[in-house]
Structure formats: C-alpha cells, structure tokens
Design a protein around this motif. Sequence first.
Motif, short mmCIF file in Angstrom:
data_model
loop_
_atom_site.label_atom_id
_atom_site.label_comp_id
_atom_site.label_asym_id
_atom_site.label_seq_id
_atom_site.Cartn_x
_atom_site.Cartn_y
_atom_site.Cartn_z
N GLY A 189 0.80 -1.24 0.00
CA GLY A 189 0.00 0.00 0.00
C GLY A 189 0.83 1.28 0.00
O GLY A 189 0.30 2.35 -0.26
N GLY A 190 2.13 1.16 0.33
CA GLY A 190 3.02 2.33 0.21
C GLY A 190 2.52 3.52 1.02
O GLY A 190 2.32 3.44 2.23
N THR A 191 2.30 4.63 0.34
CA THR A 191 1.81 5.88 0.96
C THR A 191 0.68 5.60 1.93
O THR A 191 0.63 6.15 3.03
CB THR A 191 1.30 6.81 -0.16
OG1 THR A 191 2.42 7.30 -0.90
CG2 THR A 191 0.52 8.00 0.41
N TRP A 192 -0.24 4.73 1.53
CA TRP A 192 -1.47 4.52 2.32
C TRP A 192 -1.25 3.49 3.42
O TRP A 192 -2.13 3.27 4.24
CB TRP A 192 -2.64 4.18 1.38
CG TRP A 192 -2.72 5.25 0.33
CD1 TRP A 192 -2.36 5.14 -0.98
CD2 TRP A 192 -3.08 6.63 0.53
NE1 TRP A 192 -2.50 6.36 -1.62
CE2 TRP A 192 -2.95 7.28 -0.71
CE3 TRP A 192 -3.52 7.38 1.64
CZ2 TRP A 192 -3.22 8.64 -0.88
CZ3 TRP A 192 -3.79 8.72 1.47
CH2 TRP A 192 -3.64 9.34 0.22
N TYR A 193 -0.09 2.87 3.42
CA TYR A 193 0.31 2.04 4.55
C TYR A 193 0.94 2.92 5.63
O TYR A 193 0.66 2.78 6.82
CB TYR A 193 1.33 0.97 4.10
CG TYR A 193 1.79 0.12 5.26
CD1 TYR A 193 1.10 -1.03 5.61
CD2 TYR A 193 2.88 0.52 6.03
CE1 TYR A 193 1.50 -1.78 6.71
CE2 TYR A 193 3.27 -0.23 7.13
CZ TYR A 193 2.58 -1.38 7.46
OH TYR A 193 2.96 -2.11 8.56
N HIS A 194 1.77 3.86 5.19
CA HIS A 194 2.58 4.63 6.14
C HIS A 194 1.86 5.86 6.71
O HIS A 194 2.05 6.21 7.86
CB HIS A 194 3.87 5.13 5.45
CG HIS A 194 4.78 4.03 5.01
ND1 HIS A 194 5.57 3.33 5.89
CD2 HIS A 194 5.04 3.51 3.79
CE1 HIS A 194 6.28 2.42 5.22
NE2 HIS A 194 5.97 2.52 3.94
N ASN A 195 1.05 6.52 5.89
CA ASN A 195 0.45 7.81 6.30
C ASN A 195 -0.93 7.57 6.93
O ASN A 195 -1.96 7.71 6.29
CB ASN A 195 0.34 8.75 5.10
CG ASN A 195 1.70 9.19 4.61
OD1 ASN A 195 2.18 10.27 4.96
ND2 ASN A 195 2.35 8.34 3.82
N SER A 229 9.76 3.08 -5.66
CA SER A 229 9.98 3.37 -4.23
C SER A 229 9.33 4.67 -3.78
O SER A 229 9.48 5.06 -2.63
CB SER A 229 11.49 3.36 -3.94
OG SER A 229 12.18 4.12 -4.89
N GLY A 230 8.57 5.30 -4.69
CA GLY A 230 7.68 6.38 -4.25
C GLY A 230 8.27 7.78 -4.33
O GLY A 230 9.41 8.01 -3.94
N PRO A 231 7.46 8.74 -4.82
CA PRO A 231 7.92 10.14 -4.85
C PRO A 231 7.89 10.81 -3.48
O PRO A 231 8.61 11.77 -3.24
CB PRO A 231 6.92 10.82 -5.80
CG PRO A 231 5.69 9.96 -5.78
CD PRO A 231 6.13 8.57 -5.46
N LEU A 232 7.05 10.29 -2.60
CA LEU A 232 6.91 10.89 -1.25
C LEU A 232 7.00 9.76 -0.23
O LEU A 232 6.00 9.41 0.41
CB LEU A 232 5.56 11.62 -1.14
CG LEU A 232 5.39 12.84 -2.04
CD1 LEU A 232 3.95 13.33 -2.03
CD2 LEU A 232 6.32 13.98 -1.61
N SER A 233 8.18 9.18 -0.09
CA SER A 233 8.29 8.01 0.80
C SER A 233 9.42 8.14 1.80
O SER A 233 9.66 7.20 2.56
CB SER A 233 8.45 6.74 -0.04
OG SER A 233 9.51 6.88 -0.95
N ALA A 254 4.56 17.44 11.27
CA ALA A 254 3.92 17.35 9.95
C ALA A 254 4.87 18.06 8.99
O ALA A 254 4.53 19.07 8.38
CB ALA A 254 2.55 18.00 9.98
N THR A 255 6.06 17.52 8.91
CA THR A 255 7.15 18.24 8.25
C THR A 255 7.48 17.68 6.87
O THR A 255 8.54 17.96 6.32
CB THR A 255 8.40 18.22 9.16
OG1 THR A 255 8.56 16.92 9.71
CG2 THR A 255 8.25 19.21 10.30
N GLY A 256 6.57 16.88 6.33
CA GLY A 256 6.68 16.52 4.92
C GLY A 256 7.75 15.49 4.59
O GLY A 256 8.11 14.66 5.43
N PHE A 257 8.27 15.63 3.39
CA PHE A 257 9.13 14.58 2.83
C PHE A 257 10.38 15.17 2.18
O PHE A 257 10.37 16.31 1.72
CB PHE A 257 8.36 13.83 1.73
CG PHE A 257 7.15 13.12 2.27
CD1 PHE A 257 7.24 11.82 2.71
CD2 PHE A 257 5.93 13.78 2.36
CE1 PHE A 257 6.12 11.17 3.24
CE2 PHE A 257 4.81 13.14 2.88
CZ PHE A 257 4.92 11.83 3.32
N ASP A 258 11.41 14.35 2.13
CA ASP A 258 12.53 14.63 1.24
C ASP A 258 12.05 14.06 -0.10
O ASP A 258 12.26 12.88 -0.43
CB ASP A 258 13.78 13.92 1.75
CG ASP A 258 15.00 14.23 0.90
OD1 ASP A 258 14.83 14.82 -0.19
OD2 ASP A 258 16.12 13.88 1.32
#
Length: 536
Positions: A45-51, A143-147, A380-384
């Motif tokens: 699930g990627g993004t939706w697993y982690h966030n 591996s995701g743009p926002l991971s 809530a400091t976002g992503f590299d």
Amino acid sequence: MKQPAPTHAVDMLIVGAGFAGLYMLHKARGMGLDALVLEAAPGVGGTWYHNRYPGARVDIQSMEYSFSFDEALQQQWRWSERYAPQPELLRYANHVADRFGLRDGIRLSTRMAGAHFDEPSQRWTVQAESGESWSARFLVMASGPLSSPNLPDFAGLKDFAGPVYHTANWPHEPVDFSARRVAVIGTGSSAVQAIPIIARQASELTVFQRTAAYAAPAHNGPLDREFEARIKADYAGYRARNRRMHGGFGSLLPPNPVSALAASADEREAAFEQRWKIGGFAILGAFNDLLLNEQSNALVAEFVRGKIRAIVKHPDTAQLLSPTHTIGCKRLCVDSGYYDTFNRPNVRLVDINQAPIERITSKGLRTSGGEFEFDALVLATGFDAMTGTMMRLDLRGRDGLRIQEKWHAGPLNYLGLGIAGFPNLFNIAGPGSTSAFTNVIVAIEHHVDWIADCIAYLDAHGLHTIEASEQAEAAWAEHVNAAARRTVFLSCNSWYLGANIEGKPRMFMPLAEGFPRYADHCAQVAHDGYVGFVLQ
Ligand SMILES: Cc1cc2nc3c(=O)[nH]c(=O)nc-3n(C[C@H](O)[C@H](O)[C@H](O)COP(=O)(O)OP(=O)(O)OC[C@H]3O[C@@H](n4cnc5c(N)ncnc54)[C@H](O)[C@@H]3O)c2cc1C
C-alpha cells in the motif's frame, strides 16, 4: 567492490509495494517475467500504509484516483466517499494484491540497501538490509515520490518527555489525544488534514506555522451512487478523457479556456465562487492562466485570502493564516474545516517564521518569542521528496558510479524513466516526469505500461540493455526547466524545488508541461526506436 554472489536470480526486481510496485509486478508476470518485489514495510500500500495520521485521505476524487487497467476491478470496487480515507485506500491496495494473486511475489519487511550493476553479466546485484541478495536483469524503482519523511534536526528533540509522531510514520494503534495538550509543527497538506481532527480531541492544540497554506474545501461526503453509476457506464471512456487532461483528472470540469485578465471583476468573482463551491483543485481551473501568469494568479490568491478572512473570526489569526506567495506554487491543500478550526478556543497559531524554533525542551519547545508547553508533539514536516529515497541507497551503476555522485547537482535523467550510467534501471513517478503534478495513479500506469513495452521491444530485437544517453539527459533537464519557467512554480520555495530540505540542490523536479504532452513525448520516443536511449 567485490560483492558476495547473489542468492537468487530474477528477471525483474521491483523496489516498493505501493500502487506502482503492485501494478509493475502484475504487468511483469503477464509478460512471463519472473519478478520479485522488495517492500520495507510489513504490508503493501506504500503511501497509504505509512500515512495513517488522523484525517489522511486522497485529494483527487476516488473515482479518478484508482487503477484503470482492469475493467472488472474498476466496475466491482465501490468507494464509500467522494475522497477515500486512508483505511479504505489501504484496503483497496490489499484487495488488488489478493485479487491479482500478487502476494507470493512480494517480500515484505525487506528493505533494499543497495544495488550494483555488474558489467560482466550486465545484471543488477541487489542487496537487502537482511543480507540477502538477488541478481536481476531489470531493476524498477517503485519506491515512491513521497516516501522518505523529512525529520527536521531540531535541537533537543530527544529531550522531549512526551510522545513524538511524524504524520508519515504514524503508529498502527489508535492515538488518543483527548485531555492532552498537543503541538503540530508544519502546515502543509498532511497538517491541514490532521489539524481539524486533532483539535476536536485535544484539550489544547498549538500549531507552529512557518508558511501559511492555501486550502480549498473538499466538500467531502458519501459517494453519490447515481454519479458512480454514470461513470461506470463508460468507465474506460472516462479514464481516457482524464488522460487527456493536464493533471490526468478532471475531465468533467475542464479549465475555463479564458484568461483571468480578460474577465471583468464580477465574472472573475462568479467563476471563483462557482469553483470554490465544487471544491478541491477545481478553483485552479477557473481560468486558463492561473498557474501560468503571476498577475492572474494574484487574483485567485486574493479570492482565497478573502475566504480565509470571512471564515476566521480573529483578524490577527486570519492575517497570519493568509499566504502571501503565489497560489498553487506549493501543492494546494484540500481541507475539511481547516481554517474554521482556528476559531476554536482550544487552538492557537504560532508564527515560527518571525520567531523561529530554537529548541525542543522536555516540556515543549522554545522559540525566539517564548516558551510553549505541551504533552505530545506531531511533526507534519513533509518529505525529502522525489529523490530522498533513492539518495539514501547504495546504488551504483556502470564503473561504480554512485547515484549520490550522479545526482549531486540534481536528479538528471531522461523522460524521468532512465538514468545514463544505470542500464536497465527504470524509475516510476520520480523526478523528470509529471509525477506529483498528476493524479499519480495515472502517472504510475503510464510508466508501468511504457516499461513493459520497452522490455518487449528489447526482447523482440535481441537487445540486452537500455540506458539514457547523456545528451538526451542534458536536453531533458533543460526541457523540465523550461516547462517550469512557463509557470508560476518557480516563484516560491517548495518541495518540488527541493527547498524544504537543507543542503538539497535546487532543481525543479517534476515536469510541469502536463500529462498529455508528456505521454505523447514518451510514446514518440518509443515509436522512434527509443531515440535518446542507448540500446545494446
Ligand atoms: C499523505 C499523502 C497524500 C497523498 N495524496 C495524493 C492524492 O490525493 N493524489 C495523488 O495523486 N497522489 C497523492 N499522494 C502521492 C502518493 O505518494 C501517490 O499517489 C502514490 O501512492 C505513490 O505510489 P508509489 O507506489 O509510487 O509509491 P509509495 O506509495 O510511496 O510506495 C513506495 C513503497 O516503496 C517502499 N520502499 C521505499 N524504499 C524502499 C527500499 N529501499 N526497500 C524496500 N522498499 C522500499 C516504501 O516502504 C513504500 O511502501 C499522496 C502522498 C501522501 C504522502
């Protein structure tokens, strides 16, 4: 460096089991390839697993933000809300994994540490942190743009006595903020979604804001079943029409083909108001030049500031919540009661632009303006974004060329798909492609299909490797830059530019020319025998 012999051999190794990795695996298997996914998390699930933070949900409507590759899937899956919440998106990812029998091709809890291209065999040797290794002909970075969450290096963070949460790494068990004093640092998309919900639970919420956010209302609610039936009556046609839209979505509400500067003040107000009522990103299509021309942009920015002033009762708070940069330059947030939350007596807003955070203390934090106490801290400091995940890997191409060296001045690549010096490596939804500027599932499906066609071409022509040429890369970097220069996207410090990460090279990373032009470009390159790539 001498590597231990790989334990297993596969045709394709895919990194990541988000939507990109799941579809790539399904597609590769359909081509008869032996493919394996490595996924660092214990679930798909990627993004939706982690966030999993409170309020996490998609901001493109679910009838659009979903797979189109399988007609039975898109007909049978039923979304409950206009904008699906995170748990439902996670169920959807799991459903896709089960439905297409993908689980036995996914190694969960297995983080890829690095991969080295081996010249003699012309294959990748991929190492996991566990010590296992694989030999693969193709390496697909899904591996995701926002991971890679951005964890700011606040002095004293370890001293804080209470729990610290990052929105992108939220615990799996419910977090109860009731009767607690909570602080949120950051006011980007995740914060805008989480803040209204945390405020309803917490006894006190303090929001530390560096840059005010523009947010348009989601007007979320149960999915209208009549609308669903209408879409499903011609889902394939709807998807095709969406793929011809700039962002890969929104064909039911195309942008108004008129410049904001050509409309009268009344016409503008009416158009903005109509789109505000529809909600989401609709407002940015009220005229055709809102993201191209700073003068037009200023008009819609002022309209949204007017909304903020109308919603937020205290004028000083309204002023502080009113962004001054171009709207859309940072990703527009889509909210459910964000600005109104600041009318609550238990919520306060602290400006850390004027008075920056000096350090975290055991009881809270200190800014140059004063001390603040709280029991729990939410980052809530976002992503590299876009490059962070790849740049953390020990990834080496021909002649041991490291990705960190290759990308020291920014993520050079061709079409966003290939990197010179890194043969048979494909990147999905990364820098140099429309990626984060699109409905990302559309971008993912396009990339996976392109990669599959490319591999079929190699095999049909008895070729072993494909890699971008350096000339094509240089020209593409200029193409990506030129596309950004035609927009307002260079007018603020955003994660698109790498500006949220200290020391990150400033290079505009996503391609702003729109999905249809980009997809046409990729198709032309393939049609012309992968011109710009070196095939051997
Ligand atoms: C909070 C949030 C909201 C979003 N909302 C939207 C939206 O509304 N619309 C939209 O279009 N997009 C949205 N996005 C973007 C979203 O990332 C994409 O839509 C999409 O989910 C990306 O899928 P992916 O498979 O490419 O990457 P991801 O879903 O990020 O999956 C990548 C996977 O790779 C794994 N991984 C990374 N490195 C390694 C490694 N070294 N070894 C093994 N595994 C690894 C990660 O654990 C992760 O599971 C949102 C992103 C976030 C963070």
